[in-house]
Structures are given as C-alpha cells and as structure tokens.
Design a protein around this motif. Structure first.
Motif, short mmCIF file in Angstrom:
data_model
loop_
_atom_site.label_atom_id
_atom_site.label_comp_id
_atom_site.label_asym_id
_atom_site.label_seq_id
_atom_site.Cartn_x
_atom_site.Cartn_y
_atom_site.Cartn_z
N CYS A 9 0.84 -1.19 0.00
CA CYS A 9 0.00 0.00 0.00
C CYS A 9 0.88 1.25 0.00
CB CYS A 9 -0.91 0.00 1.24
SG CYS A 9 -1.86 1.53 1.42
N TYR A 11 0.12 4.07 1.08
CA TYR A 11 -0.19 4.88 2.26
C TYR A 11 0.42 4.26 3.52
CZ TYR A 11 -3.66 7.32 -0.58
OH TYR A 11 -4.29 8.05 -1.55
N GLN A 16 -0.08 -6.80 0.61
CA GLN A 16 -1.37 -7.44 0.41
C GLN A 16 -1.43 -8.04 -0.98
OE1 GLN A 16 -4.45 -4.07 0.21
NE2 GLN A 16 -2.68 -3.16 1.20
N ASP A 32 -9.67 0.36 -2.67
CA ASP A 32 -9.31 0.71 -1.30
C ASP A 32 -8.33 -0.31 -0.73
OD1 ASP A 32 -10.96 2.90 -1.39
OD2 ASP A 32 -12.60 1.93 -0.32
N CYS A 33 -7.36 0.17 0.05
CA CYS A 33 -6.42 -0.69 0.75
C CYS A 33 -7.21 -1.59 1.70
CB CYS A 33 -5.41 0.15 1.53
SG CYS A 33 -4.35 -0.81 2.63
N MET A 40 -6.30 3.55 -3.46
CA MET A 40 -5.09 3.37 -4.26
C MET A 40 -5.47 3.35 -5.73
SD MET A 40 -3.31 0.14 -2.31
CE MET A 40 -4.71 -0.94 -2.61
N ARG A 59 -0.68 6.41 -4.71
CA ARG A 59 -1.70 7.17 -3.97
C ARG A 59 -2.65 7.82 -4.97
NH1 ARG A 59 0.61 9.09 1.37
NH2 ARG A 59 -0.97 10.69 1.20
#
Length: 62
Positions: A9, A11, A16, A32-33, A40, A59
C-alpha cells in the motif's frame, strides 16, 4: 483468468494480494487498501499476452 499479485500500500506500506484480471488488457482503477482503507490507483499494463501483467499502485492524490 485471475492472477494474484503482491503489492505494498502506498499509504500504510502493508503488503497485500490483489487479484488481477489480465484478460481485460491495460486498465486503471481505484481500489481501497484492505488494511487502512485509503484509495489506491491501480494501473495494469499488459505488454505481451504470454507474459504476466505489470501492476503498479500509487496514492490517488499523486
């Protein structure tokens, strides 16, 4: 066909797995993360049909 791709990620930095559908060719979408829920931008590039897709995340505000 769905391929698993490991990403970090942009952020929170958590690793993942994303499921990528390479059959749709080049694509860009927001996901979304799974950890911090930040949006993302996921970019998928397929340079050659016999090769794995290149996946890049960044981002949303970049």
């Amino acid at each position: 066909m769905l391929d698993e791709t490991r990403i970090d990620c942009p952020y929170c930095g958590e690793a993942q797995t994303l499921l990528v559908d390479a059959s749709m060719g080049d694509a860009c979408y927001i996901e979304d993360c799974q950890v911090c829920c930040q949006p993302m931008r996921v970019s998928i590039a397929l340079f050659h049909p016999d090769e794995a897709a290149v996946v890049r995340v960044q981002r949303e505000d970049d």
